[in-house]
Design a protein around this motif. Structure first.
Motif, PDB file in Angstrom:
ATOM      1  N   VAL A   1      31.686  68.159 -52.162  1.00  0.00           N
ATOM      2  CA  VAL A   1      32.473  69.275 -52.862  1.00  0.00           C
ATOM      3  C   VAL A   1      31.887  70.401 -53.146  1.00  0.00           C
ATOM      4  O   VAL A   1      30.213  70.544 -53.683  1.00  0.00           O
ATOM      5  N   VAL A   9      37.564  75.471 -54.236  1.00  0.00           N
ATOM      6  CA  VAL A   9      36.935  74.211 -53.764  1.00  0.00           C
ATOM      7  C   VAL A   9      37.022  74.063 -52.595  1.00  0.00           C
ATOM      8  O   VAL A   9      38.030  73.859 -51.707  1.00  0.00           O
ATOM      9  N   VAL A  59      36.584  70.434 -50.041  1.00  0.00           N
ATOM     10  CA  VAL A  59      35.933  69.463 -49.741  1.00  0.00           C
ATOM     11  C   VAL A  59      36.036  68.833 -48.830  1.00  0.00           C
ATOM     12  O   VAL A  59      36.303  69.216 -47.651  1.00  0.00           O
ATOM     13  N   ALA A  82      39.535  68.074 -58.201  1.00  0.00           N
ATOM     14  CA  ALA A  82      38.120  68.765 -58.404  1.00  0.00           C
ATOM     15  C   ALA A  82      38.214  69.962 -58.988  1.00  0.00           C
ATOM     16  O   ALA A  82      36.977  70.278 -60.139  1.00  0.00           O
ATOM     17  N   THR A 129      33.074  61.871 -50.625  1.00  0.00           N
ATOM     18  CA  THR A 129      33.346  62.821 -49.921  1.00  0.00           C
ATOM     19  C   THR A 129      32.015  63.781 -50.654  1.00  0.00           C
ATOM     20  O   THR A 129      31.649  63.705 -51.358  1.00  0.00           O
ATOM     21  N   VAL A 168      31.119  60.239 -54.319  1.00  0.00           N
ATOM     22  CA  VAL A 168      31.370  61.743 -54.196  1.00  0.00           C
ATOM     23  C   VAL A 168      29.646  61.762 -54.373  1.00  0.00           C
ATOM     24  O   VAL A 168      28.865  61.495 -55.220  1.00  0.00           O
ATOM     25  N   ILE A 196      27.617  67.138 -55.130  1.00  0.00           N
ATOM     26  CA  ILE A 196      28.388  68.760 -55.092  1.00  0.00           C
ATOM     27  C   ILE A 196      28.056  70.086 -55.819  1.00  0.00           C
ATOM     28  O   ILE A 196      26.425  69.865 -56.075  1.00  0.00           O
ATOM     29  N   ALA A 227      40.758  68.372 -52.944  1.00  0.00           N
ATOM     30  CA  ALA A 227      40.369  69.505 -54.009  1.00  0.00           C
ATOM     31  C   ALA A 227      40.468  70.017 -55.262  1.00  0.00           C
ATOM     32  O   ALA A 227      40.540  70.394 -56.171  1.00  0.00           O
TER      33      ALA A 227
END
Length: 152
Positions: A85, A74, A76, A36, A83, A120, A123, A33
């Motif tokens: 986000v 943020v 996550v 990001a 992951t 990732v 998002i 987190a």
């Protein structure tokens, strides 16, 4: 927390959950987190990250120092190899939001994948507001003017 392979030069691929000959590395959700959050804050066009209490705490942490506050606003979800986000942002007026969201996705993906080895996969960018330059100054002046007129 996610397990990330130690980059020890062993023959394994470097993805989470795999053991190297030397042990495991564990990365906390808060670390992802923070990475990001910093990538998002460094993106031109983002006025602030987080809303309400998390935004206020980030502002206080920034003034006090000693804490990055990078993960505020943020969220996550970290698995063994991937992951996702979620981020709440306020944008600067005049910035094309769809282009800003694409830049945020690119920056976050690059930063998180480079620093953690996690893939990732998603998002989600939630734009909760638009910052109009000068609005903050006008509100502060009005509130000071009301306070001084009311109390003498």
């Amino acid at each position: 927390m996610a397990d990330v392979e130690s980059l020890s030069g062993s023959s394994t691929t470097g993805r989470n959950g795999e053991r190297s000959g030397r042990g495991r590395t564990t990365i906390a959700d808060g670390v992802v987190a923070t990475i990001a959050g910093i990538a998002i804050r460094e993106t031109d066009g983002v006025h602030s990250v987080g809303r309400g209490a998390s935004k206020a705490m980030g502002a206080v942490a920034g003034r006090v120092g000693g804490t990055s506050g990078g993960g505020r606003g943020v969220k996550v979800e970290v698995g063994e190899k991937q992951t996702a986000v979620d981020v709440d942002i306020e944008v600067e007026y005049g910035i094309p939001i769809h282009e800003l969201a694409d830049r945020i996705r690119t920056r976050v993906t690059d930063a998180v994948e480079t620093m953690t080895g996690l893939e990732v996969v998603e998002i989600n960018v939630n734009v909760f507001g638009v910052h109009v330059p000068g609005d903050d100054d006008d509100e502060e002046e009005e509130s000071r003017g009301r306070a001084s007129a009311r109390v003498q």
